[in-house]
Design an enzyme around this catalytic site. Sequence first.
Site, PDB file in Angstrom:
ATOM      1  N   ARG A  10     -10.384   1.135  11.838  1.00  0.00           N
ATOM      2  CA  ARG A  10     -10.125  -0.197  12.358  1.00  0.00           C
ATOM      3  C   ARG A  10      -9.933  -0.096  13.867  1.00  0.00           C
ATOM      4  O   ARG A  10      -9.662   0.972  14.402  1.00  0.00           O
ATOM      5  CB  ARG A  10      -8.874  -0.791  11.708  1.00  0.00           C
ATOM      6  N   SER A  12      -7.592  -1.585  15.756  1.00  0.00           N
ATOM      7  CA  SER A  12      -6.254  -1.800  16.308  1.00  0.00           C
ATOM      8  C   SER A  12      -5.772  -0.545  17.035  1.00  0.00           C
ATOM      9  O   SER A  12      -6.239   0.564  16.786  1.00  0.00           O
ATOM     10  CB  SER A  12      -5.265  -2.169  15.199  1.00  0.00           C
ATOM     11  N   LYS A  79      -0.744   3.195   2.349  1.00  0.00           N
ATOM     12  CA  LYS A  79      -0.146   2.074   1.616  1.00  0.00           C
ATOM     13  C   LYS A  79      -1.069   0.859   1.550  1.00  0.00           C
ATOM     14  O   LYS A  79      -0.840  -0.044   0.745  1.00  0.00           O
ATOM     15  CB  LYS A  79       1.205   1.686   2.223  1.00  0.00           C
ATOM     16  N   ASP A  80      -2.122   0.831   2.385  1.00  0.00           N
ATOM     17  CA  ASP A  80      -3.082  -0.277   2.348  1.00  0.00           C
ATOM     18  C   ASP A  80      -4.128  -0.117   1.246  1.00  0.00           C
ATOM     19  O   ASP A  80      -4.853  -1.075   0.934  1.00  0.00           O
ATOM     20  CB  ASP A  80      -3.806  -0.405   3.693  1.00  0.00           C
ATOM     21  N   THR A 123       9.739  -9.926   9.896  1.00  0.00           N
ATOM     22  CA  THR A 123       9.044  -8.816   9.247  1.00  0.00           C
ATOM     23  C   THR A 123       7.856  -9.377   8.486  1.00  0.00           C
ATOM     24  O   THR A 123       7.809 -10.572   8.173  1.00  0.00           O
ATOM     25  CB  THR A 123       9.968  -8.029   8.302  1.00  0.00           C
ATOM     26  N   ARG A 127       8.452  -7.117   0.547  1.00  0.00           N
ATOM     27  CA  ARG A 127       9.413  -6.088   0.126  1.00  0.00           C
ATOM     28  C   ARG A 127      10.596  -6.037   1.087  1.00  0.00           C
ATOM     29  O   ARG A 127      11.756  -5.971   0.660  1.00  0.00           O
ATOM     30  CB  ARG A 127       8.713  -4.716   0.085  1.00  0.00           C
ATOM     31  N   ARG A 128      10.315  -6.062   2.399  1.00  0.00           N
ATOM     32  CA  ARG A 128      11.404  -6.031   3.375  1.00  0.00           C
ATOM     33  C   ARG A 128      12.200  -7.332   3.348  1.00  0.00           C
ATOM     34  O   ARG A 128      13.428  -7.321   3.454  1.00  0.00           O
ATOM     35  CB  ARG A 128      10.848  -5.790   4.781  1.00  0.00           C
ATOM     36  N   ARG A 145       3.245 -11.901  11.421  1.00  0.00           N
ATOM     37  CA  ARG A 145       2.057 -11.059  11.419  1.00  0.00           C
ATOM     38  C   ARG A 145       1.897 -10.461  12.804  1.00  0.00           C
ATOM     39  O   ARG A 145       2.612 -10.790  13.740  1.00  0.00           O
ATOM     40  CB  ARG A 145       0.807 -11.888  11.093  1.00  0.00           C
ATOM     41  N   GLY A 146       0.906  -9.588  12.958  1.00  0.00           N
ATOM     42  CA  GLY A 146       0.609  -9.028  14.262  1.00  0.00           C
ATOM     43  C   GLY A 146       0.767  -7.526  14.288  1.00  0.00           C
ATOM     44  O   GLY A 146       1.303  -6.913  13.364  1.00  0.00           O
ATOM     45  N   ASN A 147       0.278  -6.912  15.366  1.00  0.00           N
ATOM     46  CA  ASN A 147       0.381  -5.459  15.497  1.00  0.00           C
ATOM     47  C   ASN A 147       1.782  -5.061  15.968  1.00  0.00           C
ATOM     48  O   ASN A 147       2.638  -5.923  16.233  1.00  0.00           O
ATOM     49  CB  ASN A 147      -0.697  -4.927  16.447  1.00  0.00           C
ATOM     50  N   VAL A 148       2.014  -3.764  16.051  1.00  0.00           N
ATOM     51  CA  VAL A 148       3.341  -3.274  16.424  1.00  0.00           C
ATOM     52  C   VAL A 148       3.774  -3.821  17.775  1.00  0.00           C
ATOM     53  O   VAL A 148       4.905  -4.301  17.945  1.00  0.00           O
ATOM     54  CB  VAL A 148       3.356  -1.724  16.438  1.00  0.00           C
ATOM     55  N   ARG A 151       4.695  -7.548  17.681  1.00  0.00           N
ATOM     56  CA  ARG A 151       5.950  -7.792  16.959  1.00  0.00           C
ATOM     57  C   ARG A 151       7.153  -7.428  17.821  1.00  0.00           C
ATOM     58  O   ARG A 151       8.141  -8.165  17.875  1.00  0.00           O
ATOM     59  CB  ARG A 151       5.967  -6.997  15.651  1.00  0.00           C
ATOM     60  N   CYS A 240       4.193  -6.366 -13.329  1.00  0.00           N
ATOM     61  CA  CYS A 240       5.187  -6.909 -12.419  1.00  0.00           C
ATOM     62  C   CYS A 240       4.543  -7.228 -11.081  1.00  0.00           C
ATOM     63  O   CYS A 240       3.823  -6.402 -10.528  1.00  0.00           O
ATOM     64  CB  CYS A 240       6.328  -5.909 -12.219  1.00  0.00           C
TER      65      CYS A 240
END
Length: 309
Positions: A10, A12, A79-80, A123, A127-128, A145-148, A151, A240
């Site tokens: 990607r 980013s 995790k993606d 966030t 989950r968070r 949303r957004g990149n590090v 944020r 779940c």
Amino acid sequence: MTAPLRLGTRGSKLALTQSTMVADALTAATGRPVELVRVVTPGDRSSAPIAQLGVGVFVSALRDALLAGEIDFAVHSFKDLPTAYHPRLHIAATPVREDPRDALIARDGLTLAELPPGSRIGTGAVRRIAQLLALGLELQVTPIRGNVDSRIARVHGPDADLDAVVLARAGVARLGRSTEITETLDPMLMLPAPAQGALAVECRADDIDLIELLSVLDHAPTRFAVTAERSMLATLEAGCSAPVAAHAEIAEGDDGDEIYLRGAVISPDGVRAVRLSRTGTPAGAAEIGKALAIDLLDAGADTLMGSTE
């Protein structure tokens, strides 16, 4: 001269940083040159919340490029990746994992407990959000949303509109911004996402020579931990849809290495949660994850979606 291997990534800043790390490590270990090929994913083009985009939105275009032969291998944030097995693709290596914990970046150097009631905390993960609500700190939790960088700018930038953000520590560290972290969150407070902080190096399943070449990047303890966490997630996904968290650690035991896996399923409003753990040998990582998922479901994890009790 050997043609460079084409590594799909990607575009980013974080994705390019992670892919460059992998490319440099592979060249250092094998002497093979690597060139980066930027691939735009649907997730990069959308501003919708992560929960609405769905699993795999950041990896589908990379996988399409792999299957089309446009790139030789790809680097994903593990995790993606969807948990379902892909018959034509193979994860050839799981490099050493960065710290999987979540991190707080807050104004004035504050910790989570020091944020006054009513503070706005942003966030992107359900989950968070669920775990923040479960702490009962009277914080206003805002999905973002957004990149590090963008944020963090919402806390420290000239147009800051938040008191704090919570994001994966791994991404902050890989971008060289660790000094801005005001608290690394204890997993007892904020259990990470399955495979958070880990990378997956993926290629075509029939490219045997490349699979062997990429295997030099594999880190067995990381692979075992991620296998346990994702096995738990895969088993839960059938029963779940509430926020799921997991963290596996490999430690030396009396009879050799042991894997200790903690898992949690939390209602989206944070009111209810089921938290359990299992231990076993690294060789049984997948079975440990599946067994813990069954334990969680037996304890009522599948009843937590949308709970307001």
